[in-house]
Design a protein around this motif. Structure first.
Motif, short mmCIF file in Angstrom:
data_model
loop_
_atom_site.label_atom_id
_atom_site.label_comp_id
_atom_site.label_asym_id
_atom_site.label_seq_id
_atom_site.Cartn_x
_atom_site.Cartn_y
_atom_site.Cartn_z
N LEU A 111 0.88 -1.18 0.00
CA LEU A 111 0.00 0.00 0.00
C LEU A 111 0.91 1.22 0.00
CD1 LEU A 111 -2.30 -1.97 0.62
CD2 LEU A 111 -3.14 -0.36 2.32
N LEU A 112 0.98 1.89 -1.13
CA LEU A 112 1.96 2.95 -1.32
C LEU A 112 1.28 4.22 -1.81
CD1 LEU A 112 4.67 0.84 -3.23
CD2 LEU A 112 4.32 1.04 -0.75
N PRO A 113 0.81 5.07 -0.91
CA PRO A 113 0.22 6.33 -1.34
C PRO A 113 1.22 7.18 -2.12
CG PRO A 113 -0.22 5.91 0.99
CD PRO A 113 0.78 4.90 0.55
N ALA A 114 0.83 7.64 -3.29
CA ALA A 114 1.71 8.50 -4.09
C ALA A 114 1.97 9.79 -3.33
CB ALA A 114 1.08 8.79 -5.43
N SER A 115 3.26 10.16 -3.25
CA SER A 115 3.66 11.28 -2.41
C SER A 115 4.34 12.37 -3.22
CB SER A 115 4.63 10.77 -1.32
OG SER A 115 5.13 11.81 -0.54
N ARG A 116 3.98 13.63 -2.96
CA ARG A 116 4.71 14.82 -3.44
C ARG A 116 5.07 14.73 -4.92
NH1 ARG A 116 8.47 14.45 1.94
NH2 ARG A 116 6.93 15.21 3.39
N GLN A 117 4.07 14.45 -5.72
CA GLN A 117 4.32 14.27 -7.14
C GLN A 117 4.66 15.56 -7.87
OE1 GLN A 117 4.45 11.00 -8.84
NE2 GLN A 117 4.92 10.88 -6.64
N SER A 118 4.62 16.69 -7.16
CA SER A 118 5.07 17.94 -7.76
C SER A 118 6.60 18.03 -7.81
CB SER A 118 4.51 19.14 -6.98
OG SER A 118 4.87 19.05 -5.61
N CYS A 119 7.30 17.14 -7.07
CA CYS A 119 8.76 17.14 -7.06
C CYS A 119 9.30 16.06 -8.00
CB CYS A 119 9.28 16.85 -5.64
SG CYS A 119 9.07 18.22 -4.50
N PRO A 120 10.25 16.38 -8.87
CA PRO A 120 10.78 15.40 -9.83
C PRO A 120 11.32 14.14 -9.17
CG PRO A 120 11.49 17.62 -10.42
CD PRO A 120 10.82 17.73 -9.08
N ALA A 121 12.01 14.26 -8.03
CA ALA A 121 12.59 13.09 -7.38
C ALA A 121 11.52 12.10 -6.94
CB ALA A 121 13.43 13.52 -6.18
N TYR A 122 10.38 12.61 -6.54
CA TYR A 122 9.30 11.75 -6.08
C TYR A 122 8.57 11.11 -7.26
CZ TYR A 122 10.15 13.91 -1.56
OH TYR A 122 10.75 14.34 -0.40
N ARG A 123 8.42 11.85 -8.35
CA ARG A 123 7.83 11.26 -9.55
C ARG A 123 8.70 10.14 -10.08
NH1 ARG A 123 6.95 16.74 -10.90
NH2 ARG A 123 8.57 16.67 -12.50
N ALA A 124 10.00 10.37 -10.08
CA ALA A 124 10.91 9.33 -10.55
C ALA A 124 10.85 8.10 -9.65
CB ALA A 124 12.34 9.88 -10.60
N CYS A 125 10.71 8.31 -8.36
CA CYS A 125 10.61 7.20 -7.41
C CYS A 125 9.39 6.35 -7.71
CB CYS A 125 10.55 7.75 -5.99
SG CYS A 125 10.31 6.49 -4.71
N GLU A 185 0.91 -7.43 -4.99
CA GLU A 185 -0.29 -6.60 -5.14
C GLU A 185 0.11 -5.17 -4.82
OE1 GLU A 185 -3.71 -7.86 -2.97
OE2 GLU A 185 -3.29 -10.00 -3.30
N LEU A 186 0.05 -4.31 -5.81
CA LEU A 186 0.44 -2.92 -5.65
C LEU A 186 -0.81 -2.05 -5.61
CD1 LEU A 186 2.57 -0.65 -5.58
CD2 LEU A 186 2.53 -0.68 -8.09
N HIS A 187 -0.96 -1.28 -4.53
CA HIS A 187 -2.11 -0.39 -4.37
C HIS A 187 -1.58 1.02 -4.13
CE1 HIS A 187 -4.86 -3.87 -3.85
NE2 HIS A 187 -3.81 -4.41 -3.24
N LEU A 188 -1.70 1.86 -5.14
CA LEU A 188 -1.25 3.26 -5.03
C LEU A 188 -2.43 4.09 -4.54
CD1 LEU A 188 0.80 3.52 -8.34
CD2 LEU A 188 1.69 3.16 -6.02
N GLU A 189 -2.71 3.98 -3.26
CA GLU A 189 -3.90 4.62 -2.72
C GLU A 189 -3.60 5.21 -1.35
OE1 GLU A 189 -6.09 0.95 -0.43
OE2 GLU A 189 -6.36 1.06 -2.60
N HIS A 190 -4.42 6.17 -0.98
CA HIS A 190 -4.32 6.79 0.34
C HIS A 190 -5.62 6.46 1.06
CE1 HIS A 190 -2.95 9.56 3.38
NE2 HIS A 190 -4.09 10.20 3.35
#
Length: 536
Positions: free
Chosen positions: A378-392, A416-421
């Motif tokens: 369970l991996l909430p997408a974080s700080r996608q406004s920053c390039p380093a986080y988008r790349a991660c 099982e990958l869940h990109l959710e908060h």
């Protein structure tokens, strides 16, 4: 967008403390569980302390993120309690003593709430257990402060995931972000806190939070010379070598800003020692490591460790709600396989790419587990406004796809990958794991490592990185791993999955005992008692 946020928010703001008391009290009559009994005892001790030392005084909290999340609805603006360890920890304070919380207006709805104040004016809501007000930087100021410096520079540097070949780089844009973003917003926070507090007859007590607001204590000291001021850093504090990546003027400003406080709190003893070393190295100040003292400008500043924690009673209450119970059953119905759980934001410091690589190696090295185990992330997408986080995030998705291509069968999906908060679903997964992996490169604490053992129903094993602050309290009761060692993590997964039931039960009980020694109430109490000199 029409505002009117203050009107719609009022009941929630005023009712925070009442709701917290009811939520905790529902399960706190006479708990027989040692963990819940410890939490109740520590809460009562905090209440008694506040009654003695804070009668007639209000605590003034400052943090980047406020206690509520705002959503636009057809019926108007609705607010709900925010998520995250900082919000939960600070929100608990409002259930025992009056609080005024100052946060940044991060969204348009929060900007509307700030507009309702009329600038530095009445707080959102009416006088009660908690009041809320906002500083309202421009969008450009906030972006420079939050993305340009706090996340792109400080967070990456302090978690030691900055790639020094390329970052941090203080070019003209970064210097502008520092001066016109970070410094400017910190000044706004200090001005807002000082202006509101000046209206109170009683002397204020200031609690400033985290890496976003390193400059605020010194700025407050200039306006309220005698007021008790504390700052708490929720993330890691690295040794001087890491801070040399910042220009001298920046690192000096950060240290001098913090030293405006009377008390500087960190998650563990290692961070305290690193901070004192920075004061010696960069400011040539005399310190006493044994006592955690820095002498500056005729003042004695204390640096102490206060490991943050959770409220186990409230967390277990949430785990027993119908929503979480249904989700727990859904996770349990996932099959006859054992479950490895990974719950973390898609942040470079969480080391998720190496965790997935280690799972891939585990399936290769231990073929008997194929088809018998799954990794649920369970991996909430974080700080996608920053390039380093988008790349991660992109890197994580590619790693998951590679594992699926290599190992998936018609009857088995290894990841099982869940990109959710979705916090209730995360709590539900914590109740059902057989192995919980917390493999951060660096963490101030990492509360998932404490939340999991608190609610787990399967005597699940904990695998914990040496880089997580929680290791200081839990290392004796879990499997420790080096976050860079893929083979070591793969071996730990095999050992944890094969652990004898008696070993699993002992480890879970030991983890709960350690968590009970320092619940969220002890974290608050320790800081207030030290700040107000009850224990010197």
């Amino acid at each position: 967008m029409a505002c009117g946020v203050a009107v719609n928010l009022e009941g929630l703001v005023v009712g925070w403390g009442v709701a917290m008391k009811q939520h905790v009290g529902a399960r706190c009559g006479a708990p027989s569980d040692p963990l819940e009994a410890a939490a109740l005892s520590q809460r009562r001790a905090l209440e008694a302390f506040c009654a003695r030392h804070l009668a007639g005084r209000r605590l003034w909290l400052a943090s980047n993120r406020g206690p509520y999340e705002f959503q636009a609805r057809a019926c108007g603006v609705q607010a709900s309690k925010g998520v995250g360890g900082l919000v939960t920890a600070l929100g608990a304070i409002a259930s025992v003593t009056p609080v005024h919380w100052v946060a940044a207006a991060m969204t348009q709805l929060e900007a509307c709430a700030a507009q309702e104040q009329g600038g530095v004016g009445a707080a959102v809501g009416q006088p009660g257990p908690m009041q809320l007000s906002f500083v309202s930087p421009t969008a450009e100021q906030y972006d420079r402060y939050y993305d340009g410096i706090a996340n792109a520079v400080l967070w990456l540097l302090q978690h030691r995931v900055a790639h020094h070949t390329t970052e941090p780089t203080f070019d003209a844009a970064t210097w502008q972000a520092w001066r016109e973003g970070y410094v400017a917003v910190n000044r706004q926070f200090a001005a807002q806190l000082a202006a509101f507090a000046a209206r109170d007859r009683a002397e204020p007590v200031f609690l400033v939070q985290d890496y976003h607001l390193y400059l605020v204590p010194h700025l407050l000291r200039e306006r309220h010379p005698t007021a008790p001021i504390a700052h708490f850093t929720h993330i890691d504090w690295p040794p001087p070598e890491a801070w040399r990546a910042l220009p001298e003027a920046v690192r000096r400003a950060i240290l001098q800003g913090l030293l405006g406080a009377d008390l500087i709190g960190f998650q563990g003893r290692r961070q305290v020692a690193n901070f004192l070393a920075c004061c010696e190295e960069f400011l040539q100040l005399p310190t006493k490591h044994g006592d955690g003292i820095v002498h500056v400008a005729g003042r004695r500043v204390r640096a102490r460790a206060f490991p943050i924690s959770i409220d186990p009673v409230a967390l277990r209450s949430l785990a027993h709600t119908p929503e979480v119970t249904r989700a727990s059953q859904a996770w349990a119905d996932g099959g006859r396989m054992q479950t490895i759980a990974v719950i973390a934001r898609t942040d470079p410091s969480k080391n998720l790419w190496r965790t997935l690589r280690a799972f891939d190696h585990f399936l290769e090295a231990y073929p008997s587990w194929r088809g018998r185990v799954r990794l649920v992330a369970l991996l909430p997408a974080s700080r996608q406004s920053c390039p380093a986080y988008r790349a991660c995030l992109a890197q994580l998705e590619e790693a998951c796809e590679a594992i699926q291509r290599r190992w998936r069968t018609p009857s088995w999906q290894p990841v099982e990958l869940h990109l959710e908060h979705d916090y209730p679903r995360a709590v539900a997964l914590l109740t059902q794991y057989d192995v919980l992996v917390v493999n951060s490169i660096s963490d101030g604490m990492n509360l998932v490592a404490k939340e999991g053992p608190t609610v787990n129903q399967r005597a699940g094993q904990l695998i914990l990185s040496e880089g997580a602050g929680a290791a200081e309290e839990l290392r004796h009761a879990c499997r420790m791993v080096n976050p860079f060692d893929l083979v070591g993590l793969a071996d730990a997964l095999d050992e944890a999955l094969r652990a004898h039931p008696a070993e699993r039960r002992w480890a879970l009980a030991a983890q709960r005992h350690a968590i009970g020694a320092h619940t969220i109430w002890a974290w608050v109490h320790g800081q207030l008692a030290t700040l107000l000199a009850e224990d010197g």
